[in-house]
Write an enzyme that holds these catalytic residues in place. Structure first.
Site, PDB file in Angstrom:
ATOM      1  N   ARG A  14     -61.997  60.882  25.050  1.00 32.86           N
ATOM      2  CA  ARG A  14     -61.465  59.588  25.520  1.00 32.86           C
ATOM      3  C   ARG A  14     -60.254  59.768  26.449  1.00 32.86           C
ATOM      4  O   ARG A  14     -59.308  58.998  26.416  1.00 32.86           O
ATOM      5  CB  ARG A  14     -61.061  58.693  24.335  1.00 32.86           C
ATOM      6  N   SER A  26     -64.562  49.871  20.046  1.00 33.53           N
ATOM      7  CA  SER A  26     -63.692  50.572  19.094  1.00 33.53           C
ATOM      8  C   SER A  26     -62.240  50.254  19.429  1.00 33.53           C
ATOM      9  O   SER A  26     -61.821  50.429  20.560  1.00 33.53           O
ATOM     10  CB  SER A  26     -63.876  52.085  19.205  1.00 33.53           C
ATOM     11  N   GLU A  55     -57.347  52.460  21.096  1.00 31.25           N
ATOM     12  CA  GLU A  55     -58.258  52.999  22.102  1.00 31.25           C
ATOM     13  C   GLU A  55     -58.195  52.208  23.401  1.00 31.25           C
ATOM     14  O   GLU A  55     -58.092  52.792  24.477  1.00 31.25           O
ATOM     15  CB  GLU A  55     -59.673  53.040  21.511  1.00 31.25           C
TER      16      GLU A  55
HETATM   17  N1  EPU Z   1     -67.501  54.333   9.192  1.00 30.15           N
HETATM   18  C1  EPU Z   1     -67.148  53.752   7.991  1.00 30.15           C
HETATM   19  N2  EPU Z   1     -66.785  52.446   8.005  1.00 30.15           N
HETATM   20  C2  EPU Z   1     -66.773  51.700   9.137  1.00 30.15           C
HETATM   21  C3  EPU Z   1     -67.115  52.287  10.369  1.00 30.15           C
HETATM   22  C4  EPU Z   1     -67.481  53.631  10.361  1.00 30.15           C
HETATM   23  O1  EPU Z   1     -67.154  54.377   6.957  1.00 30.15           O
HETATM   24  O2  EPU Z   1     -66.454  50.503   9.032  1.00 30.15           O
HETATM   25  C5  EPU Z   1     -67.948  55.737   9.184  1.00 30.15           C
HETATM   26  C6  EPU Z   1     -69.449  55.830   9.428  1.00 30.15           C
HETATM   27  O3  EPU Z   1     -70.174  55.672   8.266  1.00 30.15           O
HETATM   28  C7  EPU Z   1     -69.590  57.237   9.988  1.00 30.15           C
HETATM   29  C8  EPU Z   1     -68.294  57.422  10.732  1.00 30.15           C
HETATM   30  O4  EPU Z   1     -67.377  56.433  10.257  1.00 30.15           O
HETATM   31  O5  EPU Z   1     -69.657  58.189   8.985  1.00 30.15           O
HETATM   32  C9  EPU Z   1     -68.481  57.306  12.232  1.00 30.15           C
HETATM   33  O6  EPU Z   1     -68.964  55.999  12.568  1.00 30.15           O
HETATM   34  P1  EPU Z   1     -69.883  55.740  13.842  1.00 30.15           P
HETATM   35  O7  EPU Z   1     -70.985  56.705  13.870  1.00 30.15           O
HETATM   36  O8  EPU Z   1     -70.194  54.296  13.883  1.00 30.15           O
HETATM   37  O9  EPU Z   1     -68.977  56.098  15.066  1.00 30.15           O
HETATM   38  P2  EPU Z   1     -67.398  55.915  15.331  1.00 30.15           P
HETATM   39  O10 EPU Z   1     -66.763  57.249  15.185  1.00 30.15           O
HETATM   40  O11 EPU Z   1     -66.885  54.804  14.524  1.00 30.15           O
HETATM   41  C10 EPU Z   1     -67.564  56.492  17.866  1.00 30.15           C
HETATM   42  C11 EPU Z   1     -67.083  55.893  19.170  1.00 30.15           C
HETATM   43  C12 EPU Z   1     -67.960  54.729  19.592  1.00 30.15           C
HETATM   44  C13 EPU Z   1     -69.386  55.247  19.712  1.00 30.15           C
HETATM   45  C14 EPU Z   1     -69.818  55.853  18.365  1.00 30.15           C
HETATM   46  C15 EPU Z   1     -71.166  56.502  18.439  1.00 30.15           C
HETATM   47  C16 EPU Z   1     -64.678  56.283  19.233  1.00 30.15           C
HETATM   48  C17 EPU Z   1     -63.331  55.665  19.136  1.00 30.15           C
HETATM   49  N3  EPU Z   1     -65.705  55.453  19.022  1.00 30.15           N
HETATM   50  O12 EPU Z   1     -67.408  55.497  16.873  1.00 30.15           O
HETATM   51  O13 EPU Z   1     -67.506  54.298  20.864  1.00 30.15           O
HETATM   52  O14 EPU Z   1     -70.271  54.223  20.103  1.00 30.15           O
HETATM   53  O15 EPU Z   1     -68.896  56.895  17.986  1.00 30.15           O
HETATM   54  O16 EPU Z   1     -71.088  57.725  19.087  1.00 30.15           O
HETATM   55  O17 EPU Z   1     -64.790  57.485  19.486  1.00 30.15           O
HETATM   56  C18 EPU Z   1     -65.985  52.760  21.900  1.00 30.15           C
HETATM   57  O18 EPU Z   1     -65.364  53.738  22.315  1.00 30.15           O
HETATM   58  O19 EPU Z   1     -65.622  51.585  22.170  1.00 30.15           O
HETATM   59  C19 EPU Z   1     -67.161  52.961  21.073  1.00 30.15           C
HETATM   60  C20 EPU Z   1     -67.846  51.946  20.574  1.00 30.15           C
END
Ligand code: EPU
Length: 340
Positions: free
Chosen positions: A166, A240, A336
């Site tokens: 990012r 995010s 973010e």
């Molecule tokens: N999780 C929870 N509770 C929640 C949300 C997430 O426990 O309420 C856990 C999920 O179960 C999982 C982990 O957190 O084990 C990761 O969650 P997820 O796969 O949804 O991805 P993220 O890390 O929350 C990142 C990016 C997203 C992108 C997704 C998919 C960042 C800040 N965010 O989210 O990007 O779509 O991975 O690759 O790196 C954005 O930047 O706006 C964005 C949406």
């Protein structure tokens, strides 16, 4: 010169729908107009702000004394067609997902896992947009920019952009120096590989598909995102709201011991990424109604505007979340989106 608007309602230009008015706004469709807008800004002695899709920004209330460029430079040009790849130069103002859809239809892989991300092509290098195992930096060959001081077009190679999670030079030392006008991506003609991401693998396991096509991957990503990320057309948000914090390996391993349910991702030999959404959920804040804003019921990492939020509400909720997570885990979350 492109058409000028004054005292423009910011909420129409921000997917979070927070903010006051832009003093001046120009829709820019070519690089000549960029030079003209910068002359105008010097005349008025006001800073310029370049706006893409407005999906990753939180704007202040009141009048923002900026000359805002609404980036609308179009273009889709194949500049190299090689045996195993194609290089495509795309205008900064093209909607990102329109471009992704085109490349998938052309059977080209490299960005299909980044399907359905709101925003424009020109924003992808700035924060090195990424999702489901793909990052913009992995396919960007070069970024064409307008060099503001020299009123000239310049090409930056991938290595000159200092891409990281990012992050890029466009958020740091090159901030305010360039306007991104187009981006060249190298897409592969090879058979796509399954995205290396637990949720995507699970999706295809359930469907008993071992080798998904590009279109199947795109459909899967759109489905998965639908459940976790509100469509800005229906629910205002900025995606995010926090970055996934990067911590030392020992901190991450200790957290995993105490909380086996946490998924941790390696960054390099010494550092690991912890999901901010998990931290916020564990701190009891998933789906929490803070009044003007809530954390999204299906994803604690997303802040949604309940309709009337102003900038101070966003700051207050940000601080409450940061403090609650810090008190529970000793980890400081960083926002973010950009605050303007
Ligand atoms: N999780 C929870 N509770 C929640 C949300 C997430 O426990 O309420 C856990 C999920 O179960 C999982 C982990 O957190 O084990 C990761 O969650 P997820 O796969 O949804 O991805 P993220 O890390 O929350 C990142 C990016 C997203 C992108 C997704 C998919 C960042 C800040 N965010 O989210 O990007 O779509 O991975 O690759 O790196 C954005 O930047 O706006 C964005 C949406």
């Amino acid at each position: 010169m492109s058409e000028m608007q004054e005292y423009v309602d910011i909420r129409k230009y921000s997917t979070l729908q927070v903010g006051g008015q832009f003093r001046y706004l120009f829709r820019v469709t070519n690089t000549d107009e960029l030079g003209e807008v910068y002359s105008f800004s010097r005349e008025k002695d006001l800073p310029v702000f370049v706006l893409g899709g407005g999906s990753n920004i939180v704007f202040h209330d009141g009048v923002l004394h900026y000359v805002v460029i609404k980036m609308e430079i179009q273009g889709f040009q194949i500049i190299e067609d090689a045996h195993e790849h194609i290089d495509i130069k795309v205008g900064a103002g093209v909607a990102w997902d329109t471009f992704v859809a085109q490349t998938v239809a052309m059977e080209l892989s490299g960005i299909e896992a980044m399907s359905a991300i709101p925003g424009t092509v020109g924003a992808t290098p700035v924060q090195n947009v990424g999702a489901y195992g793909q990052e913009a930096k992995d396919t960007i060959v070069s970024v064409e920019v307008f060099d503001i001081e020299n009123n000239a077009i310049k090409i930056l190679a991938n290595a000159e952009c200092a891409f990281a999670y990012r992050d890029s030079i466009f958020k740091n030392e090159a901030k305010g120096k360039y306007v991104i006008t187009s981006v060249t991506y190298r897409l592969s003609k090879k058979v796509p590989t399954m995205p290396n991401y637990p949720g995507v693998k699970k999706y295809f396991d359930e469907k008993k598909i071992a080798h998904p096509t590009l279109q199947e991957i795109r459909t899967a990503i759109i489905d998965i995102r639908k459940n976790k990320l509100p469509d800005p057309k229906d629910i205002p948000s900025a995606g995010s709201f926090f970055k996934n914090p990067i911590v030392s390996r020992s901190t991450a391993e200790k957290l995993k011991e105490e909380h086996p349910s946490v998924t941790i991702f390696p960054v390099d030999d010494e550092r690991m990424k912890i999901p901010a959404g998990w931290l916020i959920e564990q701190a009891g804040l998933k789906g929490k109604d803070f009044g003007a804003l809530s954390t999204y019921i299906h994803n604690a990492l997303v802040l949604v505007n309940n309709g009337s939020a102003v900038f101070a509400d966003v700051e207050s909720v940000r601080d409450q979340i940061v403090t609650t997570v810090f008190d529970k885990f000793g980890i400081t979350l960083e926002v973010e989106p950009e605050f303007v």
